[in-house]
Design a protein around this motif. Structure first.
Motif, PDB file in Angstrom:
ATOM      1  N   TYR A  87      42.146  33.900  31.359  1.00  0.00           N
ATOM      2  CA  TYR A  87      42.309  34.041  30.094  1.00  0.00           C
ATOM      3  C   TYR A  87      42.934  32.989  29.510  1.00  0.00           C
TER       4      TYR A  87
ATOM      5  N   ILE B 253      42.628  40.862  26.946  1.00  0.00           N
ATOM      6  CA  ILE B 253      42.853  40.419  28.266  1.00  0.00           C
ATOM      7  C   ILE B 253      42.460  41.292  29.352  1.00  0.00           C
TER       8      ILE B 253
ATOM      9  N   ILE C 165      46.182  34.530  33.338  1.00  0.00           N
ATOM     10  CA  ILE C 165      46.365  34.038  31.989  1.00  0.00           C
ATOM     11  C   ILE C 165      47.138  32.704  32.115  1.00  0.00           C
TER      12      ILE C 165
END
Ligand code: C5P
Length: 220
Positions: free
Chosen positions: A142, A192, A198
């Protein structure tokens, strides 16, 4: 010999996911599929066919007429016509939300994208790739980035690609609107995934982003 994997990538508009992952794909000799380009091409197809974007049925009537073939970054064929020069057009940016929120269009896009990755070795970029299109991908990433840094990058990209009009404040407004829209629509919203890694690129250069991603992929 590297094992063949699929990498699913989602993230906000202008977070660098397309440019960085395109380069990663070249380094690793993987196929690169930017699903945003398919949504953009379909939007332009509807614009060219004078579709009323407020009428979902009119949009849906175009699905069976649309045939997409990606040749390379600069050549995107829709029914044999090169759409490469149009995908960042203003009328695409303004109308893409009507396309992206249409349930039937999304169903078509998800199926099309899954067919494209039956054989592994793909990097697929979008908004719903980690959550809907490829929830079983070997790596899910992400991408995020501050709104201001993203608007600045898009502004500079437009200068490089001679894209007009190019007004920073308009770009900032459009990015905020698109984020809001992408995150809050009922089908295929950007969120997410709990299995996603991330990466915040706000303070990373292109090269730094590449380096951390290549390191991450190496661990798989
Ligand atoms: O990534 P890009 O900015 O080119 O995507 C354009 C738009 O297409 C996004 O703002 C989003 O609304 C839509 N999109 C989507 N799902 C995807 C890829 C793009 O809804 N998988």
């Amino acid at each position: 010999m590297l094992k063949k994997i699929n990498i699913a990538v989602d993230g906000t508009a202008g977070s660098g996911k397309s440019s960085v992952m395109n380069e990663v794909a070249k380094v690793l000799k993987m196929n690169f599929i930017d699903t945003g380009v398919i949504y953009r091409a379909f939007t332009k197809f509807c614009v060219k066919n004078n579709i009323n974007f407020f009428e979902p049925k009119e949009i849906e009537s175009q699905i069976d007429l649309f045939s997409y073939k990606y040749i390379n970054e600069n050549e995107i064929l829709v029914n044999g016509e090169d759409y490469g020069p149009y995908i960042f057009d203003y009328d695409v940016v303004e109308n893409i939300k009507y396309i992206a929120q249409n349930v039937k269009v999304r169903e078509y896009m998800v199926n099309l994208q899954r067919q494209m990755v039956i054989e592994k070795n793909n990097i697929v970029i979008g908004r719903d790739i980690t959550t809907v299109v490829l929830p079983d991908a070997e790596l899910k990433i992400y991408f995020d980035c501050s709104v201001e840094a993203r608007a600045k990058r898009r502004f500079e990209q437009n200068i490089k690609n001679n894209i007009l009009p190019n007004v920073y404040e308009d770009i900032l407004r459009q990015i905020k609107q698109r984020d809001d829209f992408d995150k809050n629509r009922s089908t295929g919203p950007l969120k997410i995934d709990k299995g996603a890694w991330i990466l915040d690129t706000s303070n990373l250069t292109f090269e730094e982003s590449m380096k951390v991603i290549l390191n991450k992929i190496e661990q798989i």
